[in-house]
Design a protein around this motif. Structure first.
Motif, short mmCIF file in Angstrom:
data_model
loop_
_atom_site.label_atom_id
_atom_site.label_comp_id
_atom_site.label_asym_id
_atom_site.label_seq_id
_atom_site.Cartn_x
_atom_site.Cartn_y
_atom_site.Cartn_z
N GLY A 94 8.66 -2.92 -6.73
CA GLY A 94 7.55 -2.16 -7.30
C GLY A 94 6.68 -1.62 -6.19
N GLU A 95 5.95 -0.57 -6.48
CA GLU A 95 5.14 0.05 -5.43
C GLU A 95 4.01 -0.89 -5.01
N SER A 96 3.39 -0.56 -3.90
CA SER A 96 2.28 -1.37 -3.39
C SER A 96 1.19 -1.45 -4.46
N SER A 120 1.47 -3.16 -7.26
CA SER A 120 2.02 -3.33 -8.61
C SER A 120 1.93 -4.77 -9.09
N LYS A 147 3.29 -7.64 -7.13
CA LYS A 147 4.37 -8.50 -6.61
C LYS A 147 3.81 -9.76 -5.92
N GLU A 196 8.48 -10.57 0.71
CA GLU A 196 8.76 -9.61 1.81
C GLU A 196 9.21 -10.36 3.06
N HIS A 234 9.94 -4.51 -1.20
CA HIS A 234 9.76 -3.11 -1.57
C HIS A 234 11.02 -2.33 -1.20
N ASP A 235 12.01 -3.05 -0.65
CA ASP A 235 13.21 -2.41 -0.11
C ASP A 235 14.33 -2.45 -1.16
N SER A 292 5.27 -2.41 -12.45
CA SER A 292 4.41 -1.25 -12.25
C SER A 292 3.08 -1.55 -12.92
N HIS A 293 2.01 -1.41 -12.17
CA HIS A 293 0.67 -1.70 -12.68
C HIS A 293 0.63 -3.06 -13.40
#
Ligand code: ADP
Ligand code: ADP
Length: 232
Positions: free
Chosen positions: A29-31, A33, A35, A167, A199-200, A215-216
């Motif tokens: 998920g994007e930064s 989100s 995680k 990460e 994120h990879d 997401s969100h």
């Protein structure tokens, strides 16, 4: 889960996720989100000012609301951590070998007499060359990849049933990345569940049995890697 009461939108919202024995579940998920919020919740590291509701179960035991002492029994021993920045997970003023030794002794997995040997064995199995020498070093005297190997050595020593890897390789160069991921994969092959925050997408596709897309703060997609990432 909300970091502050009131109007702030929740950092995690209705998330439901299970990691089976021997399963690697990647959370992508994007930064922002959610995680890391999820990783911290599973490790009992949610700030006390946050409002966390729902259920976090681990082998039939509810982890929400456990006291600090019970968390110390679980963290490391039952749920292992591989952090993006291993410095954050290591004590800067203690030799790394002493940290592994203390964990083994605290969890009664070693006796005074056997502990040195077990530390060297775990660090060697984690891929540290000359483990007796490296054990006497302080975290800041080791490279990032070597520090990551110390955390893997802790996991090899304590044998938790679940590894939370937040990460784990994003701060490492590519060749070191691969060896660390290979070691996580090897631990998984022995039956350890892995919650892999990344994120990879390439890492998620290559290493996970299942992918959860956040997401969100909400799960927007979940399933086998090939299906989740190929959908438009
Ligand atoms: P990710 O790890 O996916 O980048 P985070 O879990 O760090 O996402 O963040 C999720 C949301 O929670 C973001 O809006 C972030 O700003 C917020 N957040 C994260 N940590 C804190 C904190 N300690 N206090 C307040 N808000 C936070
Ligand atoms: P990461 O995704 O690696 O956790 P972040 O930038 O999300 O990195 O978080 C770095 C630190 O800042 C964490 O300790 C987190 O709790 C805190 N943090 C993140 N977002 C916020 C926020 N909106 N308000 C307060 N603290 C935050």
């Amino acid at each position: 889960m909300r970091y502050r009461a009131g109007t702030t939108s929740p950092a995690l919202d209705g998330v439901s996720l299970t990691v089976g024995n021997g399963e690697v579940v990647a959370v992508v998920g994007e930064s922002g989100s959610g995680k890391s919020t999820m990783a911290r919740a599973v490790l009992g590291l949610t700030p006390s000012t946050a409002r966390l509701s729902g259920r976090i179960a681990f082998h039939g035991r509810d982890l929400l609301g456990l006291g600090a002492r019970r968390w110390r029994e679980i963290r490391g021993r039952r749920i292992g951590l591989i952090a993006q920045d291993p410095l954050a997970a290591l004590d800067p003023v203690k030799r790394v070998g002493d940290q592994v030794a203390e964990a083994l002794l605290a969890h009664r997995l070693a006796g005074r007499r056997s502990v040195r040997g077990q530390v060297a064995e775990a660090l060697a199995a984690a891929g540290l060359d000359d483990p007796d020498l490296q054990a006497r070093r302080y975290p800041h005297e080791l490279s990032g990849g070597m520090r990551q190997r110390v955390l893997i050595g802790l996991i090899i020593a304590l044998r938790p049933q679940l590894i939370v890897a937040d990460e784990p390789t994003s701060a490492l160069d590519v060749t070191v990345q691969r060896t660390i991921l290979d070691q996580i994969t090897a631990l998984n092959a022995d039956g350890t569940g892995v919650l892999l925050i990344t994120h990879d997408l390439a890492v998620a596709t290559e290493r996970a049995h299942r992918i959860v897309v956040l997401s969100h703060g909400q799960v927007v997609e979940t399933g086998p890697a090939a299906r989740v990432l190929n959908e438009p």
